[in-house]
Scaffold this motif. Structure first.
Motif, PDB file in Angstrom:
ATOM      1  N   TRP A  43     -73.944  55.321  25.809  1.00  0.00           N
ATOM      2  CA  TRP A  43     -72.706  54.568  25.978  1.00  0.00           C
ATOM      3  C   TRP A  43     -71.617  55.504  26.486  1.00  0.00           C
ATOM      4  O   TRP A  43     -70.835  56.064  25.712  1.00  0.00           O
ATOM      5  N   THR A  45     -69.080  56.422  30.290  1.00  0.00           N
ATOM      6  CA  THR A  45     -68.672  56.034  31.645  1.00  0.00           C
ATOM      7  C   THR A  45     -67.724  57.079  32.213  1.00  0.00           C
ATOM      8  O   THR A  45     -67.009  57.756  31.465  1.00  0.00           O
TER       9      THR A  45
ATOM     10  N   TYR B  17     -76.521  44.288  25.447  1.00  0.00           N
ATOM     11  CA  TYR B  17     -76.462  45.746  25.673  1.00  0.00           C
ATOM     12  C   TYR B  17     -77.639  46.238  26.500  1.00  0.00           C
ATOM     13  O   TYR B  17     -77.516  47.186  27.274  1.00  0.00           O
ATOM     14  N   GLU B  21     -76.833  48.946  29.313  1.00  0.00           N
ATOM     15  CA  GLU B  21     -77.028  50.320  28.877  1.00  0.00           C
ATOM     16  C   GLU B  21     -77.772  51.178  29.919  1.00  0.00           C
ATOM     17  O   GLU B  21     -77.502  52.385  30.018  1.00  0.00           O
ATOM     18  N   LEU B  44     -68.553  51.605  33.824  1.00  0.00           N
ATOM     19  CA  LEU B  44     -68.489  50.715  32.667  1.00  0.00           C
ATOM     20  C   LEU B  44     -69.445  51.208  31.606  1.00  0.00           C
ATOM     21  O   LEU B  44     -70.396  51.930  31.895  1.00  0.00           O
ATOM     22  N   THR B  45     -69.156  50.824  30.367  1.00  0.00           N
ATOM     23  CA  THR B  45     -70.006  51.214  29.240  1.00  0.00           C
ATOM     24  C   THR B  45     -69.960  50.152  28.157  1.00  0.00           C
ATOM     25  O   THR B  45     -68.963  49.437  28.020  1.00  0.00           O
ATOM     26  N   MET B  46     -71.034  50.039  27.391  1.00  0.00           N
ATOM     27  CA  MET B  46     -70.977  49.249  26.167  1.00  0.00           C
ATOM     28  C   MET B  46     -70.042  49.951  25.182  1.00  0.00           C
ATOM     29  O   MET B  46     -69.996  51.184  25.113  1.00  0.00           O
ATOM     30  N   LEU B  47     -69.329  49.146  24.385  1.00  0.00           N
ATOM     31  CA  LEU B  47     -68.497  49.691  23.310  1.00  0.00           C
ATOM     32  C   LEU B  47     -68.928  49.167  21.943  1.00  0.00           C
ATOM     33  O   LEU B  47     -68.650  49.796  20.922  1.00  0.00           O
ATOM     34  N   GLU B  48     -69.589  48.000  21.914  1.00  0.00           N
ATOM     35  CA  GLU B  48     -70.036  47.418  20.646  1.00  0.00           C
ATOM     36  C   GLU B  48     -71.186  46.471  20.931  1.00  0.00           C
ATOM     37  O   GLU B  48     -71.234  45.843  22.001  1.00  0.00           O
TER      38      GLU B  48
END
Lengths: 183, 183
Positions: A43, A45, B17, B21, B44-48
């Motif tokens: 996770w 970026t 995700y 991911e 961009l990234t997953m946060l939760e």
């Protein structure tokens, strides 16, 4: 296959984004007061080209969270598919109990600008300092500035791992070039 | 090859995700007051995990920035390699001048919970609402909550594109399974 310590050459900071933008699983190496750790992380970026800023989520349940928050330094290392077993092992155990570098078979190598170690077997290593902790309380999201970057000069396009979830990893395939103005 | 509108089925939000991911290039679709746009995005990234939160950088120079900030809604669409030309085209031109969906040959399809359109040709579409704008001034970083997710049920592991920079894209290769406790 026995993993080998890679040769390394400095990479211009303006080119760091090209290593992280494809979205590989990375290893996060940390050290603080005689303890070190290495964990797998997906996770993250890019946030800025130059100086390169990277945002990443490190769960408060991870031992690395404490080392990162206290030392305010880390190394983001980019493994290739040949390190898949070590990457999975690093993601499966906590470093709280003992030396995870040794436990998973990876080699810490001294960095130049931060106290956290490079990961000797990785195709690229990014020395980072924590630049902003304002999103840590809400999202466990750290903003890092990359202050030095190293690559194995033999590797033009690393055959990285990309986590699909639940231990399934996509391995980087061929590269295609398209007419693009994307930086 | 003429791109086709994909069939779609709802995906459980807890599984979102696994789509993001691995780090694919995505298309960001936006709409506000009769104007719509689509751009390529890699930061961009997953946060939760759940509810799924995604953090993404949209440059203030992009027309999409205005549409996203004003509408507070968007769709993140995941293209496969067969859409490489359209993705590069979406990254190469501004939507300020006219209808970029039509210009690049992509089809807007009505979403269910947001005003922004799905991208009909994509393997997956995530309907999103802006959840947090506190990092927009400093990093152009928007926190999005995914409120509905759609996949082409025929595609188990999409053959995504991953931007290496300067118009070079890695195409997703094979998937390997490793013993892993990583969620």
């Amino acid at each position: 296959m026995v993993a080998m310590i890679r040769p390394r050459r400095k990479l211009a900071l303006a080119r760091v984004y090209g290593l992280l933008e494809p979205g590989p699983v990375v290893l996060l190496a940390t050290a603080h007061r005689g303890r070190s750790n290495v964990m797998a992380m997906s996770w993250l970026t890019m946030l800025e080209f130059e100086p390169p800023l990277v945002g990443c989520v490190v769960s408060g349940r991870n031992f690395s969270f404490e080392l990162l928050r206290r030392s305010r330094e880390c190394v983001i290392a980019i493994p290739e598919a040949r390190l898949a077993r070590q990457v999975a092992a690093a993601g499966n155990r906590s470093g709280r109990a003992g030396d995870k570098f040794a436990a998973v078979g990876l080699t810490p190598v001294p960095a130049t600008k931060v106290g956290a170690p490079l990961v000797g077997e990785c195709a690229a290593n990014l020395e980072c300092r924590v630049a902003d902790t304002r999103m840590v309380n809400r999202y466990n999201f750290f903003v890092l500035e990359v202050v030095a970057a190293w690559i194995d000069p033999r590797v033009r396009e690393p055959r990285t791992l990309h986590h699909r979830g639940r231990g399934r990893f996509m391995v980087a395939g061929p590269t295609v070039a398209l007419p693009s103005r994307m930086r």
